[in-house]
Design a protein around this motif. Structure first.
Motif, mmCIF file in Angstrom:
data_model
loop_
_atom_site.group_PDB
_atom_site.id
_atom_site.type_symbol
_atom_site.label_atom_id
_atom_site.label_comp_id
_atom_site.label_asym_id
_atom_site.label_seq_id
_atom_site.Cartn_x
_atom_site.Cartn_y
_atom_site.Cartn_z
ATOM 1 N N LYS A 168 1.006 -31.683 14.849
ATOM 2 C CA LYS A 168 -0.330 -32.105 14.419
ATOM 3 C C LYS A 168 -0.715 -31.402 13.118
ATOM 4 O O LYS A 168 -1.231 -32.015 12.191
ATOM 5 C CB LYS A 168 -1.346 -31.800 15.519
ATOM 6 N N VAL A 169 -0.453 -30.108 13.043
ATOM 7 C CA VAL A 169 -0.761 -29.350 11.823
ATOM 8 C C VAL A 169 0.075 -29.866 10.660
ATOM 9 O O VAL A 169 -0.447 -30.089 9.557
ATOM 10 C CB VAL A 169 -0.534 -27.841 12.046
ATOM 11 N N LEU A 170 1.366 -30.077 10.882
ATOM 12 C CA LEU A 170 2.223 -30.595 9.817
ATOM 13 C C LEU A 170 1.767 -31.977 9.364
ATOM 14 O O LEU A 170 1.741 -32.275 8.171
ATOM 15 C CB LEU A 170 3.679 -30.639 10.282
ATOM 16 N N ASP A 171 1.385 -32.817 10.312
ATOM 17 C CA ASP A 171 0.904 -34.160 9.996
ATOM 18 C C ASP A 171 -0.341 -34.101 9.109
ATOM 19 O O ASP A 171 -0.445 -34.819 8.121
ATOM 20 C CB ASP A 171 0.607 -34.918 11.290
ATOM 21 N N ARG A 172 -1.266 -33.231 9.456
ATOM 22 C CA ARG A 172 -2.501 -33.126 8.662
ATOM 23 C C ARG A 172 -2.214 -32.587 7.268
ATOM 24 O O ARG A 172 -2.806 -33.034 6.293
ATOM 25 C CB ARG A 172 -3.523 -32.257 9.379
ATOM 26 N N ARG A 173 -1.317 -31.628 7.162
ATOM 27 C CA ARG A 173 -0.986 -31.078 5.840
ATOM 28 C C ARG A 173 -0.299 -32.116 4.966
ATOM 29 O O ARG A 173 -0.579 -32.227 3.784
ATOM 30 C CB ARG A 173 -0.117 -29.844 5.990
ATOM 31 N N VAL A 174 0.613 -32.871 5.551
ATOM 32 C CA VAL A 174 1.308 -33.913 4.780
ATOM 33 C C VAL A 174 0.345 -35.019 4.384
ATOM 34 O O VAL A 174 0.392 -35.522 3.247
ATOM 35 C CB VAL A 174 2.504 -34.475 5.582
ATOM 36 N N SER A 175 -0.568 -35.399 5.258
ATOM 37 C CA SER A 175 -1.497 -36.480 4.932
ATOM 38 C C SER A 175 -2.412 -36.084 3.777
ATOM 39 O O SER A 175 -2.753 -36.924 2.955
ATOM 40 C CB SER A 175 -2.322 -36.888 6.165
ATOM 41 N N VAL A 176 -2.787 -34.820 3.662
ATOM 42 C CA VAL A 176 -3.593 -34.357 2.541
ATOM 43 C C VAL A 176 -2.801 -34.490 1.243
ATOM 44 O O VAL A 176 -3.327 -34.951 0.231
ATOM 45 C CB VAL A 176 -4.066 -32.900 2.759
ATOM 46 N N CYS A 177 -1.526 -34.117 1.291
ATOM 47 C CA CYS A 177 -0.666 -34.249 0.120
ATOM 48 C C CYS A 177 -0.489 -35.707 -0.276
ATOM 49 O O CYS A 177 -0.464 -36.042 -1.465
ATOM 50 C CB CYS A 177 0.697 -33.616 0.369
ATOM 51 N N MET A 178 -0.366 -36.577 0.710
ATOM 52 C CA MET A 178 -0.167 -38.006 0.445
ATOM 53 C C MET A 178 -1.411 -38.624 -0.191
ATOM 54 O O MET A 178 -1.311 -39.506 -1.030
ATOM 55 C CB MET A 178 0.202 -38.746 1.706
ATOM 56 N N LEU A 179 -2.584 -38.174 0.217
ATOM 57 C CA LEU A 179 -3.832 -38.717 -0.313
ATOM 58 C C LEU A 179 -4.074 -38.261 -1.745
ATOM 59 O O LEU A 179 -4.698 -38.980 -2.517
ATOM 60 C CB LEU A 179 -5.015 -38.304 0.562
ATOM 61 N N THR A 180 -3.599 -37.084 -2.106
ATOM 62 C CA THR A 180 -3.844 -36.574 -3.451
ATOM 63 C C THR A 180 -2.791 -37.035 -4.450
ATOM 64 O O THR A 180 -2.964 -36.850 -5.635
ATOM 65 C CB THR A 180 -3.896 -35.019 -3.444
ATOM 66 N N SER A 181 -1.672 -37.601 -3.982
ATOM 67 C CA SER A 181 -0.636 -38.044 -4.934
ATOM 68 C C SER A 181 -0.855 -39.450 -5.367
ATOM 69 O O SER A 181 -1.449 -40.267 -4.860
ATOM 70 C CB SER A 181 0.748 -37.976 -4.367
#
Length: 93
Positions: free
Chosen positions: A80-93
């Motif tokens: 869950k933590v990894l998913d949230r961190r990756v989704s933040v990166c995906m939204l900013t790229s």
């Protein structure tokens, strides 16, 4: 994480971690530390049981069941933590 879900193979539901956070937080944080350092044996956490739940009472055909995979809660926390961190990166790229 969502409450009132089926517990994993360790029979510990998410509510346990929510209610007892003051007691278990140091252990959970140590788990995350070991994960990030690469010293955690993830294979021991990545254990699940696939089971079938009936969609209706008296189910007797395979179509009347739905499969679920019960995972250990600490593994769910890490993913869950990894998913949230990756989704933040995906939204900013």
């Amino acid at each position: 994480m969502a409450s009132n879900r089926a517990p994993g193979p360790d029979n510990i539901p998410v509510e346990f971690y929510q209610v007892c956070w003051d007691i278990v937080k140091n252990d959970i944080m140590a788990l995350f530390r070991h994960f990030h350092q690469g010293t955690l044996d993830v294979q021991r956490l990545n254990y699940g049981i696939i089971t079938l739940l009936p969609k209706l009472s008296g189910a007797d055909k395979i179509q009347q069941f739905r499969p679920i995979c019960l995972l250990r809660c600490p593994y769910k926390l890490i993913t869950k933590v990894l998913d949230r961190r990756v989704s933040v990166c995906m939204l900013t790229s």
